[in-house]
Design an enzyme around this catalytic site. Structure first.
Site, PDB file in Angstrom:
ATOM      1  CB  VAL A   1     -10.618   7.190  -8.186  1.00 45.91           C
ATOM      2  CG1 VAL A   1     -10.895   8.358  -7.354  1.00 45.91           C
ATOM      3  CG2 VAL A   1     -10.647   7.125  -9.767  1.00 45.91           C
ATOM      4  N   PRO A   2      -8.782   6.557  -5.332  1.00 42.35           N
ATOM      5  CG  PRO A   2      -6.449   6.954  -3.960  1.00 42.35           C
ATOM      6  CD  PRO A   2      -7.570   6.791  -5.460  1.00 42.35           C
ATOM      7  CB  CYS A   3     -12.435   7.477  -2.646  1.00 43.07           C
ATOM      8  SG  CYS A   3     -13.489   5.954  -2.516  1.00 43.07           S
ATOM      9  CG  HIS A   4      -9.239   2.788  -0.059  1.00 45.97           C
ATOM     10  ND1 HIS A   4      -9.101   3.294  -1.425  1.00 45.97           N
ATOM     11  CD2 HIS A   4      -7.418   2.765  -0.008  1.00 45.97           C
ATOM     12  CE1 HIS A   4      -7.391   3.109  -2.017  1.00 45.97           C
ATOM     13  NE2 HIS A   4      -6.810   2.196  -1.297  1.00 45.97           N
ATOM     14  NE  ARG A   5      -4.196   5.150  -1.889  1.00 43.87           N
ATOM     15  CZ  ARG A   5      -3.620   4.615  -3.010  1.00 43.87           C
ATOM     16  NH1 ARG A   5      -3.300   5.911  -3.572  1.00 43.87           N
ATOM     17  NH2 ARG A   5      -3.410   4.084  -3.639  1.00 43.87           N
TER      18      ARG A   5
END
Length: 239
Positions: free
Chosen positions: A195-199
């Site tokens: 789940v790409p919370c780094h984006r």
């Protein structure tokens, strides 16, 4: 460890009784013996617990976990029958991870898995090697609040290399004034990377925070070709 001390019945006799493989006088005799023999009674209780865990595993009511090496160190993942529930590289050993899973899922056996999570491991390796742009894995976010699920659902829809702000996510879930709460929800993301919370970054263009340290967020953005967000002096080394 099994208790010892009874000379009347062997372990296999007690196990057969627990599994219902005894009948007639043999069954009745061991049942009477258990009423007076602490050693055999303890063994019977332990066998019952093992049989219950085995039955749960056969039925799929189990938390499976797996650990493997990555550029971030040892990544450990876990999944319920419905999908992945946890991913971390922040714990120092397997025992800490198992203890965390057991605390969060008190009614479900936790077992080490060598096969069913192999696909998730393979996809993560491909991502780190810059050969995968999207994950195709079932997720189980049922333990989270509705708000957390909404936030992580919106983050999951971001494409490889796409970067938005916390305010953008708040607007996408219909909560335009909840950007701070969005940041908190992303900070508790149990499935980082997948789940790409780094984006998600701050409105002013700065990176914001990230689970375990900002250096990991920089590496992930670098993998996705977003060096434009990283000052030259801060760009992470390639691997």
């Amino acid at each position: 460890m099994m208790s010892v001390g009874c000379r009347t019945y062997k372990d296999e006799d007690v196990l057969a009784w627990v599994l219902g493989d005894l009948s007639g006088p043999a069954e009745d005799g061991l049942a009477e013996h258990l009423a007076t023999c602490t050693s055999c009674l303890e063994r019977a209780a332990e066998y019952r617990a093992l049989d219950a865990s085995a039955g749960a595993c056969r039925e799929g009511a189990v938390i499976r976990w797996r650990g493997f090496e990555t550029p971030f160190g040892t990544v450990r993942i876990a999944a319920s029958r419905a999908g992945l529930i946890d991913l971390t590289w922040q714990l120092s050993n397997d025992d800490e991870f198992i203890a965390r899973l057991e605390a969060r899922h008190r009614e479900t056996p936790v077992v080490c898995d060598c096969d069913e999570l192999e696909g998730a491991e393979s996809q993560l390796h491909e991502y780190f090697e810059r050969r995968r742009r999207a994950f195709d894995l079932p997720l189980d976010l049922s333990a989270l609040t509705d708000f957390q699920r909404d936030v992580l659902g919106a983050a999951s829809q971001l494409d490889f290399g796409e970067v938005v702000t916390y305010t953008d996510i708040a607007r996408r879930i219909g909560r335009p004034k909840a950007s701070r709460a969005v940041g908190n929800a992303l900070g508790q993301n149990p499935l980082a990377i997948i789940v790409p919370c780094h984006r998600v970054v701050r409105t002013d263009g700065s990176l914001g925070g990230y689970t375990g340290g900002l250096q990991y967020k920089k590496v992930l953005l670098d993998i996705e070709g977003r060096q434009d967000l990283l000052p030259v002096a801060e760009q992470p080394p390639l691997f």
